[in-house]
Design a protein around this motif. Structure first.
Motif, PDB file in Angstrom:
ATOM      1  N   VAL A   1      37.215  54.732  41.716  1.00 34.32           N
ATOM      2  CA  VAL A   1      36.589  55.808  40.943  1.00 34.32           C
ATOM      3  C   VAL A   1      37.692  56.444  40.091  1.00 34.32           C
ATOM      4  O   VAL A   1      38.571  57.119  40.623  1.00 34.32           O
ATOM      5  N   LEU A   2      37.659  56.187  38.792  1.00 31.57           N
ATOM      6  CA  LEU A   2      38.698  56.749  37.918  1.00 31.57           C
ATOM      7  C   LEU A   2      38.240  58.087  37.348  1.00 31.57           C
ATOM      8  O   LEU A   2      38.952  59.069  37.395  1.00 31.57           O
ATOM      9  N   GLY A   3      37.045  58.107  36.789  1.00 30.32           N
ATOM     10  CA  GLY A   3      36.474  59.337  36.230  1.00 30.32           C
ATOM     11  C   GLY A   3      35.209  59.667  37.001  1.00 30.32           C
ATOM     12  O   GLY A   3      34.294  58.853  37.065  1.00 30.32           O
ATOM     13  N   ALA A   4      35.164  60.868  37.580  1.00 30.75           N
ATOM     14  CA  ALA A   4      34.008  61.241  38.415  1.00 30.75           C
ATOM     15  C   ALA A   4      33.353  62.521  37.916  1.00 30.75           C
ATOM     16  O   ALA A   4      32.795  63.290  38.684  1.00 30.75           O
ATOM     17  N   GLY A   5      33.450  62.762  36.624  1.00 35.91           N
ATOM     18  CA  GLY A   5      32.875  63.988  36.077  1.00 35.91           C
ATOM     19  C   GLY A   5      32.016  63.705  34.860  1.00 35.91           C
ATOM     20  O   GLY A   5      31.607  62.577  34.609  1.00 35.91           O
ATOM     21  N   GLY A   6      31.768  64.752  34.101  1.00 35.41           N
ATOM     22  CA  GLY A   6      30.954  64.653  32.892  1.00 35.41           C
ATOM     23  C   GLY A   6      31.736  65.127  31.686  1.00 35.41           C
ATOM     24  O   GLY A   6      32.967  65.053  31.652  1.00 35.41           O
ATOM     25  N   PRO A   7      31.018  65.651  30.683  1.00 34.19           N
ATOM     26  CA  PRO A   7      31.680  66.029  29.430  1.00 34.19           C
ATOM     27  C   PRO A   7      32.531  67.299  29.502  1.00 34.19           C
ATOM     28  O   PRO A   7      33.345  67.535  28.618  1.00 34.19           O
ATOM     29  N   ARG A   8      32.320  68.142  30.536  1.00 33.80           N
ATOM     30  CA  ARG A   8      33.121  69.359  30.599  1.00 33.80           C
ATOM     31  C   ARG A   8      34.412  69.113  31.392  1.00 33.80           C
ATOM     32  O   ARG A   8      34.355  68.738  32.562  1.00 33.80           O
ATOM     33  N   PRO A   9      35.569  69.328  30.747  1.00 32.28           N
ATOM     34  CA  PRO A   9      36.822  69.044  31.457  1.00 32.28           C
ATOM     35  C   PRO A   9      37.090  70.069  32.549  1.00 32.28           C
ATOM     36  O   PRO A   9      36.911  71.265  32.333  1.00 32.28           O
ATOM     37  N   THR A  10      37.491  69.606  33.704  1.00 33.40           N
ATOM     38  CA  THR A  10      37.982  70.501  34.757  1.00 33.40           C
ATOM     39  C   THR A  10      39.296  69.902  35.264  1.00 33.40           C
ATOM     40  O   THR A  10      39.650  68.774  34.908  1.00 33.40           O
ATOM     41  N   ALA A  11      39.998  70.639  36.113  1.00 33.89           N
ATOM     42  CA  ALA A  11      41.286  70.152  36.612  1.00 33.89           C
ATOM     43  C   ALA A  11      41.127  68.902  37.460  1.00 33.89           C
ATOM     44  O   ALA A  11      42.051  68.101  37.588  1.00 33.89           O
ATOM     45  N   THR A  12      39.957  68.706  38.031  1.00 32.02           N
ATOM     46  CA  THR A  12      39.779  67.589  38.964  1.00 32.02           C
ATOM     47  C   THR A  12      38.806  66.517  38.489  1.00 32.02           C
ATOM     48  O   THR A  12      38.765  65.431  39.073  1.00 32.02           O
ATOM     49  N   ARG A  13      38.038  66.802  37.462  1.00 35.45           N
ATOM     50  CA  ARG A  13      37.050  65.821  36.987  1.00 35.45           C
ATOM     51  C   ARG A  13      36.922  65.906  35.467  1.00 35.45           C
ATOM     52  O   ARG A  13      36.851  67.000  34.911  1.00 35.45           O
ATOM     53  N   PHE A  14      36.838  64.734  34.843  1.00 37.37           N
ATOM     54  CA  PHE A  14      36.552  64.688  33.408  1.00 37.37           C
ATOM     55  C   PHE A  14      36.073  63.286  33.060  1.00 37.37           C
ATOM     56  O   PHE A  14      36.831  62.330  33.120  1.00 37.37           O
ATOM     57  N   GLY A  15      34.804  63.171  32.699  1.00 39.79           N
ATOM     58  CA  GLY A  15      34.266  61.901  32.214  1.00 39.79           C
ATOM     59  C   GLY A  15      34.070  60.879  33.318  1.00 39.79           C
ATOM     60  O   GLY A  15      34.302  61.136  34.500  1.00 39.79           O
ATOM     61  N   SER A  16      33.621  59.708  32.880  1.00 40.58           N
ATOM     62  CA  SER A  16      33.157  58.682  33.805  1.00 40.58           C
ATOM     63  C   SER A  16      33.883  57.362  33.575  1.00 40.58           C
ATOM     64  O   SER A  16      33.998  56.901  32.441  1.00 40.58           O
ATOM     65  N   SER A  17      34.378  56.772  34.658  1.00 37.08           N
ATOM     66  CA  SER A  17      34.937  55.423  34.595  1.00 37.08           C
ATOM     67  C   SER A  17      35.158  54.884  36.003  1.00 37.08           C
ATOM     68  O   SER A  17      35.525  55.639  36.909  1.00 37.08           O
ATOM     69  N   PHE A  18      34.924  53.577  36.159  1.00 41.03           N
ATOM     70  CA  PHE A  18      35.101  52.920  37.462  1.00 41.03           C
ATOM     71  C   PHE A  18      35.699  51.540  37.220  1.00 41.03           C
ATOM     72  O   PHE A  18      35.530  50.966  36.151  1.00 41.03           O
ATOM     73  N   VAL A  19      36.386  51.032  38.236  1.00 39.23           N
ATOM     74  CA  VAL A  19      36.806  49.629  38.199  1.00 39.23           C
ATOM     75  C   VAL A  19      36.289  48.952  39.460  1.00 39.23           C
ATOM     76  O   VAL A  19      36.459  49.466  40.565  1.00 39.23           O
ATOM     77  N   LEU A  20      35.627  47.814  39.241  1.00 38.32           N
ATOM     78  CA  LEU A  20      35.181  46.968  40.340  1.00 38.32           C
ATOM     79  C   LEU A  20      36.130  45.783  40.395  1.00 38.32           C
ATOM     80  O   LEU A  20      36.281  45.056  39.403  1.00 38.32           O
ATOM     81  N   GLU A  21      36.783  45.621  41.548  1.00 41.62           N
ATOM     82  CA  GLU A  21      37.708  44.500  41.717  1.00 41.62           C
ATOM     83  C   GLU A  21      37.049  43.509  42.652  1.00 41.62           C
ATOM     84  O   GLU A  21      36.748  43.846  43.804  1.00 41.62           O
TER      85      GLU A  21
END
Ligand SMILES: [Zn+2]
Length: 287
Positions: free
Chosen positions: A6-26
């Motif tokens: 889980v790289l990005g676990a947030g939405g469009p509002r930036p916070t210190a711990t979450r911003f935007g969405s991104s994942f990597v499946l290995e």
């Protein structure tokens, strides 16, 4: 082994711990990125991964919290390459081809000046050679394709199927993806309201990463429940689809606060019997 980052676990509002969405499946030696929201390339490296090892990227939709780091990822992956890497393959709904073209194209790309300078200047040529590359340096070469619902791609030992999600149509198309791997099946809902197409895609999946913006009741009162899932709607989708493990992602700032978070987890557990994970950025888990 199949692992999810889980790289990005947030939405469009930036916070210190979450911003935007991104994942990597290995899985099976492949690293597959799903969405490329704010600072994804940096978070990828923080998670112990590396841009040139990611050969696939799937976009759920083209809101900036899911794609704004794409120019950065493309240029960084190309810049760090020595010309021996696999071609990056990028799939996503309508606009995926156009955005790629508008970033990299030698005549029309907004960032073409960067790679043209790096290909041409002796400084950049030396850096490239010192990294193990050979001259002349090749321009970026990316395969990008607009896709719709259905089978999207088959890898060595995995395949990916897309289904329509319901988010902000008709302004943007949205897709949910299901990856079937030797270690099980995993669904990325992207941003969506509860809908039959995503539920059918997720039928009996081992894992579903579902967007979960906020407390459902609060979303109802503030008229934010259109086009997205909150706590109880995410729980209901997972329960009705028979998903074994539900991973909540894309949490907003309110739900991410202690107190609201614990209430939300409790609300989900009332409606969903399977294993539950409230995700945080830079965590990873094995399938
Ligand atoms: Zn979003």
């Amino acid at each position: 082994m199949t692992r999810v980052y889980v790289l990005g676990a947030g939405g469009p509002r930036p916070t210190a711990t979450r911003f935007g969405s991104s994942f990597v499946l290995e899985t099976g030696g492949d690293q597959i990125m799903i969405d490329c929201g704010p600072a994804t390339t940096h978070k990828l490296v923080k998670a112990g991964l590396w841009p040139t090892n990611v050969d696939f990227l799937f976009f759920t939709h083209h809101h900036f919290d899911h794609d704004i780091d794409y120019p950065c990822f493309l240029l960084c992956r190309w810049d760090q390459s020595i010309g021996k890497e696999n071609q990056l393959q990028v799939y996503g709904p309508k606009l995926t081809e156009q955005i790629t073209h508008r970033i990299l194209d030698v005549d029309e790309g907004a960032f073409a000046h960067d790679w043209i300078a790096r290909v041409s200047h002796p400084l950049s040529q030396s850096v490239h050679v010192n990294r193990g590359g050979v001259l002349p340096r090749k321009p970026p070469d990316v395969f990008a394709k607009d896709v719709g619902p259905g089978k999207v791609y088959s890898g060595k030992n995995w395949e990916v199927t897309a289904a329509p999600a319901e988010h902000v149509e008709p302004y943007l198309d949205s897709l949910a993806y299901r990856f079937d791997t030797p270690d099980g099946s995993i669904v990325f809902t992207g941003d969506t309201q509860p809908c039959d197409s995503v539920k059918a895609l997720a039928k009996d999946a081992d894992v579903m990463l579902c967007m979960c913006w906020d407390d459902q009741e609060r979303m109802g009162k503030s008229e934010e429940s259109l086009g997205q899932c909150g706590t109880t709607e995410a729980a209901k989708m997972a329960q009705e689809a028979g998903v074994k493990k539900l991973v909540l992602v894309h949490q907003g700032p309110h739900l991410s606060e202690h107190g609201h978070m614990e209430k939300g987890i409790g609300d989900v557990k009332k409606l969903y019997d399977g294993e539950l994970l409230f995700s945080h950025e830079l965590m990873s888990f094995e399938m």
